[in-house]
Scaffold this motif. Structure first.
Motif, mmCIF file in Angstrom:
data_model
loop_
_atom_site.group_PDB
_atom_site.id
_atom_site.type_symbol
_atom_site.label_atom_id
_atom_site.label_comp_id
_atom_site.label_asym_id
_atom_site.label_seq_id
_atom_site.Cartn_x
_atom_site.Cartn_y
_atom_site.Cartn_z
ATOM 1 N N PRO A 1 -9.508 15.172 -4.068
ATOM 2 C CA PRO A 1 -8.205 14.525 -3.932
ATOM 3 C C PRO A 1 -7.961 14.004 -2.523
ATOM 4 O O PRO A 1 -8.539 14.506 -1.558
ATOM 5 C CB PRO A 1 -7.220 15.660 -4.258
ATOM 6 C CG PRO A 1 -7.968 16.912 -3.933
ATOM 7 C CD PRO A 1 -9.393 16.620 -4.279
ATOM 8 N N VAL A 2 -7.111 12.988 -2.410
ATOM 9 C CA VAL A 2 -6.764 12.432 -1.105
ATOM 10 C C VAL A 2 -6.055 13.501 -0.283
ATOM 11 O O VAL A 2 -5.149 14.180 -0.779
ATOM 12 C CB VAL A 2 -5.848 11.197 -1.280
ATOM 13 C CG1 VAL A 2 -5.426 10.657 0.076
ATOM 14 C CG2 VAL A 2 -6.571 10.125 -2.082
ATOM 15 N N THR B 1 2.952 5.137 1.415
ATOM 16 C CA THR B 1 2.514 3.984 0.623
ATOM 17 C C THR B 1 3.517 3.701 -0.487
ATOM 18 O O THR B 1 3.888 4.611 -1.234
ATOM 19 C CB THR B 1 1.133 4.244 -0.004
ATOM 20 O OG1 THR B 1 0.186 4.503 1.042
ATOM 21 C CG2 THR B 1 0.670 3.054 -0.825
ATOM 22 N N THR B 2 3.956 2.466 -0.579
ATOM 23 C CA THR B 2 4.913 2.092 -1.615
ATOM 24 C C THR B 2 4.231 1.321 -2.739
ATOM 25 O O THR B 2 3.100 0.836 -2.576
ATOM 26 C CB THR B 2 6.036 1.211 -1.036
ATOM 27 O OG1 THR B 2 5.465 -0.052 -0.633
ATOM 28 C CG2 THR B 2 6.693 1.875 0.165
ATOM 29 N N GLY C 1 4.363 4.314 -12.050
ATOM 30 C CA GLY C 1 4.715 4.552 -10.661
ATOM 31 C C GLY C 1 3.463 4.892 -9.887
ATOM 32 O O GLY C 1 2.376 5.011 -10.457
ATOM 33 N N LYS C 2 3.591 5.074 -8.571
ATOM 34 C CA LYS C 2 2.387 5.324 -7.773
ATOM 35 C C LYS C 2 1.777 6.678 -8.105
ATOM 36 O O LYS C 2 0.562 6.873 -7.946
ATOM 37 C CB LYS C 2 2.699 5.212 -6.291
ATOM 38 C CG LYS C 2 3.652 6.269 -5.724
ATOM 39 C CD LYS C 2 3.833 6.072 -4.221
ATOM 40 C CE LYS C 2 4.715 7.161 -3.632
ATOM 41 N NZ LYS C 2 4.864 6.999 -2.155
ATOM 42 N N GLU C 3 2.600 7.640 -8.582
ATOM 43 C CA GLU C 3 2.052 8.941 -8.961
ATOM 44 C C GLU C 3 1.029 8.823 -10.082
ATOM 45 O O GLU C 3 0.080 9.604 -10.162
ATOM 46 C CB GLU C 3 3.185 9.889 -9.393
ATOM 47 C CG GLU C 3 4.136 10.290 -8.283
ATOM 48 C CD GLU C 3 5.182 9.220 -7.984
ATOM 49 O OE1 GLU C 3 5.925 9.371 -7.011
ATOM 50 O OE2 GLU C 3 5.241 8.217 -8.736
ATOM 51 N N ALA D 1 -6.150 3.767 -3.776
ATOM 52 C CA ALA D 1 -7.082 4.702 -3.134
ATOM 53 C C ALA D 1 -7.214 4.395 -1.643
ATOM 54 O O ALA D 1 -7.204 5.306 -0.800
ATOM 55 C CB ALA D 1 -8.442 4.637 -3.826
ATOM 56 N N HIS D 2 -7.339 3.112 -1.316
ATOM 57 C CA HIS D 2 -7.489 2.699 0.085
ATOM 58 C C HIS D 2 -6.231 3.020 0.892
ATOM 59 O O HIS D 2 -6.314 3.603 1.985
ATOM 60 C CB HIS D 2 -7.778 1.202 0.150
ATOM 61 C CG HIS D 2 -7.821 0.655 1.549
ATOM 62 N ND1 HIS D 2 -8.920 0.781 2.362
ATOM 63 C CD2 HIS D 2 -6.874 -0.015 2.273
ATOM 64 C CE1 HIS D 2 -8.671 0.212 3.531
ATOM 65 N NE2 HIS D 2 -7.435 -0.267 3.503
ATOM 66 N N LEU D 3 -5.066 2.676 0.344
ATOM 67 C CA LEU D 3 -3.816 2.855 1.083
ATOM 68 C C LEU D 3 -3.420 4.321 1.179
ATOM 69 O O LEU D 3 -2.895 4.756 2.213
ATOM 70 C CB LEU D 3 -2.703 2.044 0.413
ATOM 71 C CG LEU D 3 -2.885 0.527 0.491
ATOM 72 C CD1 LEU D 3 -1.863 -0.184 -0.382
ATOM 73 C CD2 LEU D 3 -2.780 0.046 1.936
ATOM 74 N N PHE D 4 -3.660 5.090 0.133
ATOM 75 C CA PHE D 4 -3.351 6.514 0.194
ATOM 76 C C PHE D 4 -4.157 7.180 1.306
ATOM 77 O O PHE D 4 -3.655 8.031 2.036
ATOM 78 C CB PHE D 4 -3.663 7.206 -1.131
ATOM 79 C CG PHE D 4 -2.727 6.847 -2.263
ATOM 80 C CD1 PHE D 4 -1.495 6.255 -2.011
ATOM 81 C CD2 PHE D 4 -3.068 7.111 -3.574
ATOM 82 C CE1 PHE D 4 -0.630 5.925 -3.049
ATOM 83 C CE2 PHE D 4 -2.219 6.798 -4.622
ATOM 84 C CZ PHE D 4 -0.998 6.195 -4.357
#
Length: 209
Positions: free
Chosen positions: A115-116, A38-39, A60-62, A27-30
């Motif tokens: 959403p982000v 972001t990886t 995965g990140k998704e 959440a922070h990095l997105f």
């Protein structure tokens, strides 16, 4: 000397703590870097775990965009199974959805409505697929609750299941639109209002049939 094995309760708590760190890190990095930049390695490093450990929790990140969607749907199934057998199917589904929303309202439902920035399309696509998959499962569960020899039971069950989940989607869509317009968010009570509207329509149909 053999390694001491942590009690099951402690292991579960540590696993949940790791999962929460990964969610918080994502959440922070997105928000800070954007979804595409972001990886998985970035998220793992933020949570102070290895990439291998990350994949023990998420594919995965998704998957971090809707982390509790599976949990919500499983909770709906459990809540529906506990509803009285003689309860009208639409009422049973609405009550199960309301019960399921309680433990998730502060996390997933809020995340879906907020959403982000920049990944709305990704979230929407995953949400549409998640709802579509669950609509089929919910249809089966509703059909089992219908009285024996109900005419067109499969169609009736599908209408009830899809209508109820459409009410949930309407809540998420409305909350996003109101927030984008600078209006006051309706909060968790929006789901109660949406399902009450659906039930009112269902009651009117039963009176005129």
């Amino acid at each position: 000397m053999p390694r001491e094995i942590a009690p099951a309760g402690l292991r579960e708590r540590k696993k949940e703590e790791t999962r929460q760190r990964l969610l918080e890190g994502a959440a922070h990095l997105f928000k800070e870097r954007g979804f595409e930049a972001t990886t998985v390695a970035d998220i793992a490093a933020y949570a102070n775990v290895s990439v291998r450990t990350f994949f023990r929790y998420f594919e995965g990140k998704e998957a971090l965009l809707l982390p509790d969607s599976v949990g919500i749907f499983a909770y709906v199934e459990d809540a529906l199974a506990r509803r009285p057998a003689d309860e009208a199917p639409l009422d049973a589904v609405c009550n199960a959805l309301l019960e399921a929303a309680e433990p998730f309202a502060a996390s997933t439902l809020t995340a879906l409505s907020h959403p982000v920035q920049g990944i709305e399309n990704v979230v929407t696509a995953r949400l549409v697929q998640a709802f579509s998959d669950f609509e089929e499962r919910l249809t089966v569960l509703v059909e089992r609750r219908l009285p024996p020899r109900t005419p067109d039971a499969d169609l009736t069950a599908a209408v009830i299941a899809c209508a109820a989940l459409s009410a949930v989607r309407a809540v998420l869509r409305t909350r996003r639109a109101r927030r984008a317009s600078g209006l006051t968010d309706t909060g968790p009570e929006a789901l109660h209002k949406a399902l009450a509207t659906l039930r009112a329509i269902g009651s009117a149909d039963r009176r005129t049939s």
